[in-house]
Write a protein that holds these residues in place. Sequence first.
Motif, PDB file in Angstrom:
ATOM      1  N   CYS A 140       0.817  -1.218   0.000  1.00 31.93           N
ATOM      2  CA  CYS A 140       0.000   0.000   0.000  1.00 31.93           C
ATOM      3  C   CYS A 140       0.848   1.265   0.000  1.00 31.93           C
ATOM      4  O   CYS A 140       0.426   2.304  -0.538  1.00 31.93           O
ATOM      5  N   LEU A 141       2.020   1.203   0.575  1.00 33.64           N
ATOM      6  CA  LEU A 141       2.868   2.399   0.677  1.00 33.64           C
ATOM      7  C   LEU A 141       3.752   2.599  -0.540  1.00 33.64           C
ATOM      8  O   LEU A 141       3.979   3.738  -0.959  1.00 33.64           O
ATOM      9  N   THR A 142       4.279   1.527  -1.108  1.00 29.57           N
ATOM     10  CA  THR A 142       5.276   1.648  -2.191  1.00 29.57           C
ATOM     11  C   THR A 142       4.729   1.250  -3.546  1.00 29.57           C
ATOM     12  O   THR A 142       5.439   1.387  -4.548  1.00 29.57           O
ATOM     13  N   GLY A 143       3.526   0.725  -3.616  1.00 23.93           N
ATOM     14  CA  GLY A 143       3.003   0.217  -4.872  1.00 23.93           C
ATOM     15  C   GLY A 143       3.179  -1.286  -4.952  1.00 23.93           C
ATOM     16  O   GLY A 143       3.807  -1.903  -4.085  1.00 23.93           O
ATOM     17  N   TYR A 144       2.640  -1.862  -6.016  1.00 27.36           N
ATOM     18  CA  TYR A 144       2.669  -3.308  -6.139  1.00 27.36           C
ATOM     19  C   TYR A 144       2.594  -3.696  -7.606  1.00 27.36           C
ATOM     20  O   TYR A 144       2.188  -2.911  -8.470  1.00 27.36           O
ATOM     21  N   HIS A 145       2.987  -4.940  -7.888  1.00 30.72           N
ATOM     22  CA  HIS A 145       2.907  -5.518  -9.216  1.00 30.72           C
ATOM     23  C   HIS A 145       1.723  -6.464  -9.280  1.00 30.72           C
ATOM     24  O   HIS A 145       1.473  -7.211  -8.330  1.00 30.72           O
ATOM     25  N   ASP A 146       1.025  -6.424 -10.409  1.00 26.68           N
ATOM     26  CA  ASP A 146      -0.038  -7.408 -10.589  1.00 26.68           C
ATOM     27  C   ASP A 146       0.564  -8.702 -11.130  1.00 26.68           C
ATOM     28  O   ASP A 146       1.781  -8.820 -11.305  1.00 26.68           O
ATOM     29  N   PHE A 147      -0.300  -9.676 -11.450  1.00 25.72           N
ATOM     30  CA  PHE A 147       0.199 -10.955 -11.921  1.00 25.72           C
ATOM     31  C   PHE A 147       0.826 -10.870 -13.304  1.00 25.72           C
ATOM     32  O   PHE A 147       1.573 -11.766 -13.697  1.00 25.72           O
ATOM     33  N   SER A 148       0.524  -9.810 -14.027  1.00 26.22           N
ATOM     34  CA  SER A 148       1.133  -9.621 -15.341  1.00 26.22           C
ATOM     35  C   SER A 148       2.470  -8.911 -15.259  1.00 26.22           C
ATOM     36  O   SER A 148       3.131  -8.719 -16.286  1.00 26.22           O
ATOM     37  N   GLY A 149       2.867  -8.502 -14.071  1.00 27.34           N
ATOM     38  CA  GLY A 149       4.135  -7.812 -13.899  1.00 27.34           C
ATOM     39  C   GLY A 149       4.058  -6.313 -14.025  1.00 27.34           C
ATOM     40  O   GLY A 149       5.099  -5.642 -13.997  1.00 27.34           O
ATOM     41  N   ASN A 150       2.867  -5.758 -14.176  1.00 30.29           N
ATOM     42  CA  ASN A 150       2.717  -4.308 -14.300  1.00 30.29           C
ATOM     43  C   ASN A 150       2.754  -3.660 -12.921  1.00 30.29           C
ATOM     44  O   ASN A 150       2.134  -4.142 -11.973  1.00 30.29           O
ATOM     45  N   LEU A 151       3.508  -2.568 -12.845  1.00 30.27           N
ATOM     46  CA  LEU A 151       3.645  -1.842 -11.586  1.00 30.27           C
ATOM     47  C   LEU A 151       2.510  -0.844 -11.433  1.00 30.27           C
ATOM     48  O   LEU A 151       2.214  -0.076 -12.340  1.00 30.27           O
ATOM     49  N   HIS A 152       1.884  -0.868 -10.268  1.00 29.47           N
ATOM     50  CA  HIS A 152       0.819   0.077  -9.950  1.00 29.47           C
ATOM     51  C   HIS A 152       1.254   0.916  -8.759  1.00 29.47           C
ATOM     52  O   HIS A 152       1.779   0.400  -7.773  1.00 29.47           O
ATOM     53  N   LYS A 153       1.044   2.206  -8.882  1.00 28.43           N
ATOM     54  CA  LYS A 153       1.445   3.107  -7.825  1.00 28.43           C
ATOM     55  C   LYS A 153       0.532   2.973  -6.617  1.00 28.43           C
ATOM     56  O   LYS A 153      -0.582   2.471  -6.713  1.00 28.43           O
ATOM     57  N   SER A 154       1.036   3.450  -5.505  1.00 30.64           N
ATOM     58  CA  SER A 154       0.264   3.361  -4.270  1.00 30.64           C
ATOM     59  C   SER A 154      -0.964   4.256  -4.357  1.00 30.64           C
ATOM     60  O   SER A 154      -0.865   5.414  -4.798  1.00 30.64           O
ATOM     61  N   PRO A 155      -2.113   3.763  -3.953  1.00 28.80           N
ATOM     62  CA  PRO A 155      -3.311   4.628  -3.961  1.00 28.80           C
ATOM     63  C   PRO A 155      -3.241   5.730  -2.912  1.00 28.80           C
ATOM     64  O   PRO A 155      -4.064   6.639  -2.929  1.00 28.80           O
ATOM     65  N   PHE A 156      -2.272   5.647  -2.021  1.00 31.53           N
ATOM     66  CA  PHE A 156      -2.139   6.655  -0.962  1.00 31.53           C
ATOM     67  C   PHE A 156      -0.921   7.551  -1.173  1.00 31.53           C
ATOM     68  O   PHE A 156      -0.441   8.189  -0.235  1.00 31.53           O
TER      69      PHE A 156
END
Length: 520
Positions: A186-202
């Motif tokens: 939640c703080l640093t972002g995360y990768h989905d199962f496809s490997g795409n990086l998503h930024k933190s919503p906060f």
Amino acid sequence: VDLLRPHLRPLGFVLEPGRGTGRVPQCTPFARSGPPSPWMVLATFSPIILLTLLPGQAPGAFLHTGTPQVPVARVGPSSIRMEKDLDKLGGILHKPFVDVKNPSRFTDPGAELGDWYRKRGSAYAEESRQYRRTVYMHDEWVKHRSSERFIKNLRTSFRSGVSQALRMELGVVLFISVLCVLVNMCLTGYHDFSGNLHKSPFQASPLVRLIKKIALPVFPFTIAMPALSLLLVFRVNTAYARWNEARTLWGGVVNNCRNVVRQANVFFPENKKSEALKDVLAANTAAFAKALRNFLRGPTDDAAFRSELQELVSAGLMSQGQVDACMAAQNRPVFMLNAVSTALRKADLHPIERSRIDQSVTALLEMTGACERIFKSPVPLVYTRHTSRFLAAFLLCLPFGIWPVMGDSWNHWATIPATTMIAFFLLGIEEIGIQIEEPFSILPLEALCNGAIAATIDELVSAKRDPTAYNFPLKAESDLQLPMGAPSPVQDMSGVVVSTGREQQMLEKPGLLSRLRGGK
């Protein structure tokens, strides 16, 4: 499939039952708008946390799996039951010795245990101690040193007594590990199962920009690990030393109880009064070992101990008054030793012979005091408590120290199994030290009292009364080659007393030993 489908759908996957002979479920992605939120990820992995809170398995419960029970074998006069061929049961290697005359009330975990079947943690550890009272014979040693032990022990890791006793502690460490990973996602972002990086919503929050991530440097753990290792090693070594001393003391109890009866067989005269006193002495000697076991096991053993004394009353070897006085005594082992000394004092023995038997009785008293010392004096509590605090703080902070170095894994999820495995082994070492610190509840005292002592005493007394038991053929007197000049047994040994039907007894006379040496 039905359990996992609602949890994988928020992440963008559909789980359907497989087709064909293999019936392998198929997990396929579907189009969705936007990445999954961290709360969806938390909901997805919540079953992992819930599984750690499921009820644990009762000690030895997997032994009762519908397989036929092993027939009961009676071992000698002690009426002890051992289950053999445990491979057919498919579970732990050993089961506890069970006294047929006083069977355990926990015979069927599914029907009789009730709430105890679902106990965990400390309750499980206490109930499972009876399954650690192992006595090894030839077959057990062969299995113990088998090269298959590694596979067998790994296969039963999650069913082991250590993992069951530490279920709650491991669940807490696992929960903190999952929480550490999710919070940092939640703080640093995360990768989905496809490997795409998503930024933190906060990321717009000033607090999140200030914190960035929740992690600790590895260096403090590197410094603390050697100190923690030394504490754990010293803890286990001290506990094992106590266990080893307790087992050595009980080996001495077994040997000295046998010696008392063996010496009584040799020194007691052959008449009705002496034979009756010998039976009483043997019965009180066997009862002493059981009284010591009763003291070390506590009030839960009182019913079994009283029933054993009542058997001696039924056999006419002990009075009901003595049983009541023994149960009311503050120190029952010493009371039974005093009964042994009373029977010894009534016997018509030579003072030297009485002194030799009394030395064995004195050794039993000393071993009783040593057992009391071990039982009443634990490892210093400040050492045990500080080690527990150190270990708990280390493991609670460990996920935040491992998280930064697991960046090569998907969203640092390797932190969870790594932390759980380290916690399992470190907590297991500390748990082993705690379990063997008080050794008398895991030593097979029933087997020692009923088999090694009582059965052997019965055999000694019975064999002595059999006129053919020790009537071995002797070499003809004419074939005996005496040294030249040695005194003749008939001419020069007029003071020698030779009794028939028992061992030859020689009373020392002044000058006899010197004459024999002179002949040599």
